[in-house]
Structures are given as structure tokens and as C-alpha cells.
Design a protein around this motif. Structure first.
Motif, PDB file in Angstrom:
ATOM      1  N   LEU A 173      57.872  78.627  78.996  1.00 35.45           N
ATOM      2  CA  LEU A 173      57.058  77.419  78.868  1.00 35.45           C
ATOM      3  C   LEU A 173      57.978  76.211  78.842  1.00 35.45           C
ATOM      4  O   LEU A 173      58.846  76.105  77.972  1.00 35.45           O
ATOM      5  CB  LEU A 173      56.225  77.473  77.588  1.00 35.45           C
ATOM      6  N   GLU A 174      57.790  75.304  79.781  1.00 37.41           N
ATOM      7  CA  GLU A 174      58.690  74.165  79.945  1.00 37.41           C
ATOM      8  C   GLU A 174      57.930  72.890  80.296  1.00 37.41           C
ATOM      9  O   GLU A 174      56.871  72.932  80.919  1.00 37.41           O
ATOM     10  CB  GLU A 174      59.705  74.450  81.060  1.00 37.41           C
ATOM     11  N   MET A 229      54.513  75.194  83.588  1.00 36.07           N
ATOM     12  CA  MET A 229      54.909  73.842  83.219  1.00 36.07           C
ATOM     13  C   MET A 229      53.779  73.191  82.433  1.00 36.07           C
ATOM     14  O   MET A 229      52.610  73.247  82.838  1.00 36.07           O
ATOM     15  CB  MET A 229      55.227  73.000  84.455  1.00 36.07           C
ATOM     16  N   VAL A 230      54.141  72.610  81.290  1.00 31.89           N
ATOM     17  CA  VAL A 230      53.204  71.823  80.492  1.00 31.89           C
ATOM     18  C   VAL A 230      53.778  70.406  80.495  1.00 31.89           C
ATOM     19  O   VAL A 230      54.630  70.072  79.671  1.00 31.89           O
ATOM     20  CB  VAL A 230      53.067  72.369  79.053  1.00 31.89           C
ATOM     21  N   PRO A 231      53.364  69.572  81.448  1.00 36.14           N
ATOM     22  CA  PRO A 231      54.015  68.265  81.621  1.00 36.14           C
ATOM     23  C   PRO A 231      53.948  67.389  80.372  1.00 36.14           C
ATOM     24  O   PRO A 231      52.937  67.374  79.653  1.00 36.14           O
ATOM     25  CB  PRO A 231      53.224  67.626  82.771  1.00 36.14           C
ATOM     26  N   ASP A 232      55.042  66.694  80.141  1.00 34.01           N
ATOM     27  CA  ASP A 232      55.113  65.741  79.032  1.00 34.01           C
ATOM     28  C   ASP A 232      55.262  64.344  79.623  1.00 34.01           C
ATOM     29  O   ASP A 232      54.272  63.689  79.936  1.00 34.01           O
ATOM     30  CB  ASP A 232      56.287  66.102  78.114  1.00 34.01           C
ATOM     31  N   ALA A 271      47.674  71.625  80.983  1.00 37.32           N
ATOM     32  CA  ALA A 271      47.651  70.297  80.359  1.00 37.32           C
ATOM     33  C   ALA A 271      48.135  70.332  78.917  1.00 37.32           C
ATOM     34  O   ALA A 271      48.622  69.333  78.392  1.00 37.32           O
ATOM     35  CB  ALA A 271      46.241  69.715  80.419  1.00 37.32           C
ATOM     36  N   SER A 272      48.007  71.483  78.268  1.00 39.46           N
ATOM     37  CA  SER A 272      48.422  71.595  76.862  1.00 39.46           C
ATOM     38  C   SER A 272      48.761  73.039  76.546  1.00 39.46           C
ATOM     39  O   SER A 272      48.471  73.957  77.326  1.00 39.46           O
ATOM     40  CB  SER A 272      47.304  71.121  75.928  1.00 39.46           C
ATOM     41  N   ASP A 304      44.696  80.003  76.563  1.00 36.93           N
ATOM     42  CA  ASP A 304      43.532  80.444  77.338  1.00 36.93           C
ATOM     43  C   ASP A 304      43.963  81.169  78.611  1.00 36.93           C
ATOM     44  O   ASP A 304      43.314  82.143  79.023  1.00 36.93           O
ATOM     45  CB  ASP A 304      42.651  79.230  77.681  1.00 36.93           C
ATOM     46  N   TRP A 305      45.050  80.715  79.240  1.00 33.64           N
ATOM     47  CA  TRP A 305      45.575  81.380  80.443  1.00 33.64           C
ATOM     48  C   TRP A 305      46.006  82.806  80.118  1.00 33.64           C
ATOM     49  O   TRP A 305      45.732  83.746  80.867  1.00 33.64           O
ATOM     50  CB  TRP A 305      46.732  80.563  81.001  1.00 33.64           C
ATOM     51  N   LEU A 306      46.710  82.967  78.993  1.00 35.67           N
ATOM     52  CA  LEU A 306      47.148  84.297  78.583  1.00 35.67           C
ATOM     53  C   LEU A 306      45.961  85.214  78.312  1.00 35.67           C
ATOM     54  O   LEU A 306      45.987  86.403  78.680  1.00 35.67           O
ATOM     55  CB  LEU A 306      48.023  84.200  77.337  1.00 35.67           C
TER      56      LEU A 306
END
Length: 222
Positions: free
Chosen positions: A169-170, A188-191, A208-209, A215-217
Motif C-alpha cells: 500500500l503506497e 496506490m492510495v493517492p495523497d 481513494a482511502s 472493501d477491496w480485500l
């Protein structure tokens, strides 16, 4: 339910687990103002996820060999730690829920960060989430910084899992590249930095978060 592909989850720290990249940008700008340098966002995004030596190289490429990076970084660190300790530890939305889910479902969890060990362990303790991490791999434990995948490979080894069975997770471009190069499932979880279309096509998912990661997992297990 099929066999679960992912057994381990590897978290980045700054900008992914903690909302500290904004504080870091403020600190860089405060230090830059003091020493007469303007550091714009397009430059700062190139050093996110990098260790100090890689950041020094990029500063010298941009500002010249005589640029006193270590003086600037020292002032930046002073400002950053002051701002951080004056405020409550800024845990990213969904982080606690995701960690609780991973713990409940028996995933192995590691932190892999370019930051130092003392700073990282202090952050986990202040946030009250250190118990969720079986392994903590910090920048002083590897020779090469992201985008080299060494730190993630070391984390997977510590978790006793193959890279293909670990989710990275990045939030940073350097970190995402490291995950992809290492053969990890990469989200990717954009910041502060958004992925372009090409990068969106290379990663397994853009969320997004961290709540969306949970939820994806869940979906992967159905």
C-alpha cells in the motif's frame, strides 16, 4: 471461496498511514524560506518516499553541488517534528478500520518506510496502533531506497511470504514503482500526488482511502 492470494499487507508510513506529507511540505517551505530557496510541489513530489541520500542527490541535481542540503534538511526536520508533536497524530481515514480487519482475518502486517526507526516507532505508539504490526522495516535497514524494491522485499522476507502473496500500500510514485518492480500486488492510495492514466493501468487498484482497501480485500475473498 477460493484460495486467498494475499497473506501479507505492507504499509508505507508517511502520506499513507499518517497524514504527514502535508506537514512535511509545510516544513520544507519554512526551511526553504529561511535559507532563501523556493521548493515547489513539482519538485517535492520527486523526493516523497526517497531516503535522505537520494533526496540529497536530487537537490544537488536541481540546485547545484554547492547546495547545503543537510543544513536545509536539518531545519526542515526541526520544523516538521515541532508541528507533528504540537498536534494529535494525524492517522489517515480508514487506517484503524483496515488494521482491525487485517488483524481479525489473520493477515500478516508490516510497515516499510524510508523514515528512521525511532521516529516510526514513536508514531505507531502515539497513534496507538503498534500492536497491529508484526514487522517494522525502516530506511536505515536497507542499502537502496524506493523506487528500488529492497525495503518491500525485506518486509516480505520478515513476514515469511513471497512478494506475489503480499499487498503493498503506497501513496508516492517512488513507492508504487518499488512495489511493482518487486512483483507485489500494489495498490496506490493517492495523497498529494495523483497517478496518471499510465500508472493507473499498471497498479492492481487505485483506492481513494484505506477503507476502500479493506472493501477491496473483502471482494477478493468472495
Amino acid at each position: 471461496m477460493g484460495e486467498r492470494k494475499i497473506n501479507g499487507v505492507i504499509f508505507d508510513q508517511d502520506g499513507l498511514l499518517f497524514d504527514t506529507e502535508r506537514l512535511s511540505a509545510v516544513a520544507w517551505n519554512l526551511a526553504g524560506d529561511e535559507l532563501g530557496f523556493y521548493l515547489d510541489e513539482s519538485f517535492l513530489k520527486t523526493i516523497r518516499g526517497a531516503n535522505a541520500n537520494d533526496a540529497a542527490r536530487r537537490f544537488h541535481e536541481t540546485f547545484g553541488d554547492k547546495f547545503d542540503f543537510w543544513k536545509l534538511r536539518g531545519r526542515k526536520q526541526e520544523h516538521f517534528l515541532r508541528i507533528l508533536r504540537e498536534n494529535e497524530m494525524p492517522v489517515k481515514p480508514g487506517a484503524r478500520e483496515l488494521l482491525a480487519y487485517l488483524n481479525q482475518e489473520g493477515y500478516k502486517v508490516a510497515l516499510a518506510t524510508a523514515s528512521g526507526r525511532e521516529y516510526s516507532m514513536d508514531n505507531l505508539r502515539l497513534a496507538g496502533i503498534e500492536e497491529f504490526f508484526q514487522e517494522v522495516i525502516t530506511g536505515d535497514m536497507v542499502a537502496e531506497a524506493k523506487p528500488n524494491p529492497e525495503i518491500f522485499l525485506k518486509a516480505a522476507e520478515a513476514l515469511k511470504e513471497e512478494p506475489g502473496r503480499c499487498l503493498v500500500l503506497e501513496d508516492s510514485l517512488n513507492g508504487v514503482e518499488a512495489g511493482l518492480k518487486g512483483g507485489f500486488v500494489t495498490i496506490m492510495v493517492p495523497d498529494l500526488t495523483e497517478p496518471d492514466e499510465k500508472l493507473r493501468g499498471r497498479v492492481d487498484q487505485v483506492c481513494a482511502s484505506l477503507l476502500d482497501v479493506r472493501d477491496w480485500l473483502k471482494e477478493q475473498r468472495q
